[in-house]
Write an enzyme that holds these catalytic residues in place. Structure first.
Site, mmCIF file in Angstrom:
data_model
loop_
_atom_site.group_PDB
_atom_site.id
_atom_site.type_symbol
_atom_site.label_atom_id
_atom_site.label_comp_id
_atom_site.label_asym_id
_atom_site.label_seq_id
_atom_site.Cartn_x
_atom_site.Cartn_y
_atom_site.Cartn_z
ATOM 1 N N ASP A 16 0.877 -1.172 0.000
ATOM 2 C CA ASP A 16 0.000 0.000 0.000
ATOM 3 C C ASP A 16 0.918 1.226 0.000
ATOM 4 O OD1 ASP A 16 -1.580 2.159 0.715
ATOM 5 O OD2 ASP A 16 -2.709 1.047 2.226
ATOM 6 N N ILE A 17 0.782 2.066 -1.003
ATOM 7 C CA ILE A 17 1.712 3.194 -1.136
ATOM 8 C C ILE A 17 1.595 4.182 0.024
ATOM 9 C CG2 ILE A 17 0.333 4.771 -2.585
ATOM 10 C CD1 ILE A 17 3.085 4.839 -4.306
ATOM 11 N N GLY A 38 -9.336 5.493 -6.044
ATOM 12 C CA GLY A 38 -8.112 4.702 -6.166
ATOM 13 C C GLY A 38 -6.993 5.183 -5.271
ATOM 14 N N ASP A 40 -5.272 7.852 -5.415
ATOM 15 C CA ASP A 40 -5.434 9.281 -5.112
ATOM 16 C C ASP A 40 -6.267 9.467 -3.823
ATOM 17 O OD1 ASP A 40 -5.347 12.003 -5.467
ATOM 18 O OD2 ASP A 40 -6.712 12.066 -7.190
ATOM 19 N N SER A 130 -1.956 5.000 -14.079
ATOM 20 C CA SER A 130 -2.901 4.838 -15.214
ATOM 21 C C SER A 130 -3.556 3.466 -15.377
ATOM 22 C CB SER A 130 -2.266 5.200 -16.563
ATOM 23 O OG SER A 130 -2.241 6.602 -16.722
ATOM 24 N N GLY A 132 -5.503 1.780 -13.318
ATOM 25 C CA GLY A 132 -6.767 1.569 -12.604
ATOM 26 C C GLY A 132 -7.910 2.131 -13.417
ATOM 27 N N VAL A 133 -8.533 3.177 -12.891
ATOM 28 C CA VAL A 133 -9.674 3.809 -13.573
ATOM 29 C C VAL A 133 -9.299 4.301 -14.980
ATOM 30 C CG1 VAL A 133 -11.633 5.357 -13.130
ATOM 31 C CG2 VAL A 133 -10.058 4.846 -11.291
HETATM 32 P P1 ADP Z 1 -5.344 5.829 -12.467
HETATM 33 O O1 ADP Z 1 -6.497 6.791 -12.438
HETATM 34 O O2 ADP Z 1 -4.034 6.496 -12.798
HETATM 35 O O3 ADP Z 1 -5.635 4.621 -13.300
HETATM 36 P P2 ADP Z 1 -5.915 4.377 -9.987
HETATM 37 O O4 ADP Z 1 -5.729 4.872 -8.608
HETATM 38 O O5 ADP Z 1 -7.299 4.099 -10.444
HETATM 39 O O6 ADP Z 1 -5.158 5.406 -10.947
HETATM 40 O O7 ADP Z 1 -5.079 3.056 -10.176
HETATM 41 C C1 ADP Z 1 -3.703 3.003 -10.332
HETATM 42 C C2 ADP Z 1 -3.159 1.758 -9.649
HETATM 43 O O8 ADP Z 1 -3.023 2.004 -8.250
HETATM 44 C C3 ADP Z 1 -4.067 0.518 -9.775
HETATM 45 O O9 ADP Z 1 -3.254 -0.594 -10.097
HETATM 46 C C4 ADP Z 1 -4.636 0.383 -8.370
HETATM 47 O O10 ADP Z 1 -4.909 -0.982 -8.056
HETATM 48 C C5 ADP Z 1 -3.494 0.890 -7.526
HETATM 49 N N1 ADP Z 1 -3.806 1.323 -6.151
HETATM 50 C C6 ADP Z 1 -4.981 1.693 -5.614
HETATM 51 N N2 ADP Z 1 -4.831 2.015 -4.317
HETATM 52 C C7 ADP Z 1 -3.507 1.835 -4.023
HETATM 53 C C8 ADP Z 1 -2.696 1.969 -2.847
HETATM 54 N N3 ADP Z 1 -3.212 2.380 -1.692
HETATM 55 N N4 ADP Z 1 -1.371 1.688 -2.948
HETATM 56 C C9 ADP Z 1 -0.813 1.285 -4.115
HETATM 57 N N5 ADP Z 1 -1.517 1.142 -5.245
HETATM 58 C C10 ADP Z 1 -2.844 1.396 -5.205
#
Ligand code: ADP
Length: 185
Positions: A16-17, A38, A40, A130, A132-133
Site C-alpha cells: 500500500d503506497i 483509487g 489518489d 494509469s 486503474g480507472v
Molecule cells: P489511475 O487513475 O491512474 O488509473 P488508480 O488509482 O485508479 O489510478 O489506479 C492506479 C493503480 O493504483 C491501480 O493498479 C490500483 O490498483 C493501484 N492502487 C490503488 N490504491 C492503491 C494503494 N493504496 N497503494 C498502491 N496502489 C494502489
C-alpha cells in the site's frame, strides 16, 4: 524482486503506497489535484486535509488556477503520511494513439523524478500509474514504467526506487516485464 542499476536500486513489491517510508510517494492524481478514487483517494485520506490545501495552493499559485496537464508533475509535503513528500502526476487515460499515450506515461515517471531531484529526494515509491480507472493495459504500462525508470537510473545518481503494486497479480505482470527487460539487455 530487486535490481541494481548503476548504483541505485529498483525494487518491485506488493504493498500500500500510503504506508511507504521512502522520502517521496507518487500519487496517480487527476488534473484537478482535488483528490479522487483509487490511489489518489487513499493518499488524500491518509495524508489528511492539509494535503488538499497544499494542492489548492499549487493550483492557485503555480498553475494559475488551471488543471495539471497529463504527463506533468508537482510536489507537496506529505503531512500525516510516513513519507515526507507527495509527487502528484497525471497519467494518460487509455484510448487514442498508442505511441502518444506511452510517451505521456513515460513523461509521468520522468517528471516525477525531476521534482524529486529538485528537492534532493533519494528514495521514491511509485504506484502503477494509469492502470486503474484510467484503463491503461498493465503489461504495456509496466514496460513503459520500468524502461523509463531504468533509463533514468542509468543516467542519474539517484538512490532507491520502489514500484508498489497493489495486488499479487499486478506484481506478476511487472516482474515478468522486468525479467524481459533484463534478458534483452
Ligand atoms: P489511475 O487513475 O491512474 O488509473 P488508480 O488509482 O485508479 O489510478 O489506479 C492506479 C493503480 O493504483 C491501480 O493498479 C490500483 O490498483 C493501484 N492502487 C490503488 N490504491 C492503491 C494503494 N493504496 N497503494 C498502491 N496502489 C494502489
Amino acid at each position: 524482486m530487486k535490481v541494481d542499476v548503476n548504483g541505485s536500486s529498483m525494487e518491485l513489491k506488493v504493498g500500500d503506497i500510503t504506508k511507504q517510508k521512502t522520502d517521496a510517494v507518487v500519487n496517480a492524481a487527476n488534473g484537478t489535484l482535488m483528490g479522487g478514487g483509487g490511489v489518489d483517494g487513499a493518499i488524500h485520506k491518509a495524508a489528511g486535509k492539509e494535503l488538499l490545501e497544499a494542492c489548492k495552493w499549487i493550483r492557485d499559485h503555480e498553475l494559475n488556477g488551471e488543471q495539471l496537464s497529463t504527463g506533468q508533475a508537482v510536489i507537496t509535503e506529505a503531512f500525516q503520511l510516513p513519507a515526507s513528500w507527495v509527487i502528484h502526476t497525471v497519467g494518460p487515460v487509455w484510448g487514442g494513439e498508442e505511441e502518444k499515450l506511452k510517451a505521456l506515461l513515460a513523461d509521468c515517471y520522468r517528471n516525477s523524478f525531476k521534482c524529486a531531484m529538485e528537492k534532493g529526494i533519494k528514495s521514491i515509491s511509485f504506484p502503477s500509474i494509469s492502470t486503474g480507472v484510467y484503463r491503461f493495459p498493465i503489461d504495456l504500462a509496466a514496460q513503459v514504467a520500468l524502461t523509463t525508470i531504468m533509463e533514468f537510473l542509468q543516467r542519474n545518481d539517484f538512490g532507491q526506487v520502489v514500484m508498489t503494486l497493489f495486488s499479487d497479480k499486478d506484481y506478476e505482470v511487472y516482474a515478468t516485464a522486468l525479467q524481459r527487460l533484463l534478458d534483452n539487455e
